[in-house]
Design a protein around this motif. Structure first.
Motif, PDB file in Angstrom:
ATOM      1  N   HIS A 129       0.825  -1.211   0.000  1.00 32.13           N
ATOM      2  CA  HIS A 129       0.000   0.000   0.000  1.00 32.13           C
ATOM      3  C   HIS A 129       0.860   1.262   0.000  1.00 32.13           C
ATOM      4  O   HIS A 129       0.375   2.337  -0.360  1.00 32.13           O
ATOM      5  CB  HIS A 129      -0.920   0.006   1.225  1.00 32.13           C
ATOM      6  N   PRO A 132       2.139   2.515  -4.905  1.00 31.33           N
ATOM      7  CA  PRO A 132       1.217   2.064  -5.954  1.00 31.33           C
ATOM      8  C   PRO A 132       1.961   1.426  -7.122  1.00 31.33           C
ATOM      9  O   PRO A 132       3.110   1.780  -7.435  1.00 31.33           O
ATOM     10  CB  PRO A 132       0.512   3.359  -6.373  1.00 31.33           C
ATOM     11  N   GLU A 147       2.915   8.241   1.534  1.00 28.11           N
ATOM     12  CA  GLU A 147       2.010   7.183   1.987  1.00 28.11           C
ATOM     13  C   GLU A 147       2.271   6.815   3.447  1.00 28.11           C
ATOM     14  O   GLU A 147       1.335   6.482   4.184  1.00 28.11           O
ATOM     15  CB  GLU A 147       2.162   5.945   1.093  1.00 28.11           C
ATOM     16  N   TYR A 223     -10.198   0.522   7.752  1.00 28.07           N
ATOM     17  CA  TYR A 223      -8.796   0.230   8.003  1.00 28.07           C
ATOM     18  C   TYR A 223      -8.596  -1.268   8.246  1.00 28.07           C
ATOM     19  O   TYR A 223      -7.594  -1.859   7.805  1.00 28.07           O
ATOM     20  CB  TYR A 223      -8.276   1.016   9.208  1.00 28.07           C
ATOM     21  N   GLU A 226      -8.622  -3.278   4.962  1.00 26.56           N
ATOM     22  CA  GLU A 226      -7.388  -3.208   4.181  1.00 26.56           C
ATOM     23  C   GLU A 226      -6.331  -4.186   4.683  1.00 26.56           C
ATOM     24  O   GLU A 226      -5.366  -4.458   3.947  1.00 26.56           O
ATOM     25  CB  GLU A 226      -6.806  -1.786   4.247  1.00 26.56           C
ATOM     26  N   ASN A 227      -6.486  -4.693   5.893  1.00 32.61           N
ATOM     27  CA  ASN A 227      -5.419  -5.504   6.492  1.00 32.61           C
ATOM     28  C   ASN A 227      -5.847  -6.932   6.816  1.00 32.61           C
ATOM     29  O   ASN A 227      -5.168  -7.615   7.586  1.00 32.61           O
ATOM     30  CB  ASN A 227      -4.928  -4.828   7.782  1.00 32.61           C
TER      31      ASN A 227
END
Length: 228
Positions: A129, A132, A147, A223, A226-227
């Motif tokens: 992440h 990109p 990021e 969040y 995403e993990n």
């Protein structure tokens, strides 16, 4: 002694004893009745159970099955934040969630848990992440720094958003209430219109209290998504 508008956000104390803990735990005994073992409960418990079930279903629908383990934690956090946000709308009360330290105390550990979970379960994707796909070579160091900063700014944004929205609403209510009180002996019609605006603003603040609690938990669920 002249009082400031910001005195309402100071943690109250009685005989040198901080009342923060009382403000946090007392509503749970007053507003959330304990479910009974009967087949039929009262209307309040039935409505409460329906709302919790609907919220949990809506929150967990976009999550992968691995994130369903967080259902109880996120639902309890949602109820806690709504209760604390609504608490400050009652007279002679205190809103614990207007304290940035308390909000960061919730945001930082939960955000850090999602990051650690992602690094443990899928380290390649979690680190991916930060960069990109298809980034030009010259921009790689800059994008990694940007990021990384955006990643570490997330818990701060969670805490500041909740604190700022509640603080602004409470200050606006106090300012309009003070204006209505001052205008009452001078211009009663204007004071009446100001009081109407105050009532409408109070209703809006109730909605803001619920929406901000929902946004806080929703962002945490994103969040988490995403993990996992």
């Amino acid at each position: 002694m002249a009082l400031s508008f910001f005195d309402q956000f100071a943690s109250p104390s009685l005989l040198g004893i901080p009342l923060m803990a009382l403000a946090m735990f007392l509503p749970w005994f007053l507003f959330y009745p304990t479910p009974t073992n009967r087949w039929l409960d009262n209307r309040l418990i039935t409505l409460q159970s329906w709302a919790i079930n609907r919220f949990t279903q809506q929150l967990l629908t976009p999550l992968n099955p691995g994130g369903h383990k967080w259902a109880m934690l996120l639902t309890a956090l949602m109820l806690f934040l709504i209760t604390m946000n609504m608490l400050g709308l009652f007279p002679y009360t205190f809103t614990p969630t207007t304290q940035l330290a308390m909000n960061l105390g919730f945001a930082v550990p939960l955000w850090l848990s999602t990051v650690i979970l992602g690094l443990r379960n899928q380290p390649t994707l979690a680190l991916g992440h930060l960069l990109p796909e298809g980034t030009p070579t010259l921009l790689i160091p800059v994008l990694i720094i940007i990021e990384t900063i955006s990643l570490f700014i997330r818990p701060l944004a969670l805490g500041v958003r909740l604190t700022a929205n509640l603080t602004a609403g409470h200050l606006l209510i106090q300012l309009i209430a003070t204006a209505a009180f001052v205008l009452l002996p001078l211009m009663p019609p204007v004071a009446f219109l100001t009081a109407v605006v105050l009532v409408l603003l109070t209703i809006l603040e109730v909605a803001v209290a619920m929406i901000q609690a929902y946004v806080f938990v929703l962002l945490l669920s994103l969040y988490l998504q995403e993990n996992i």
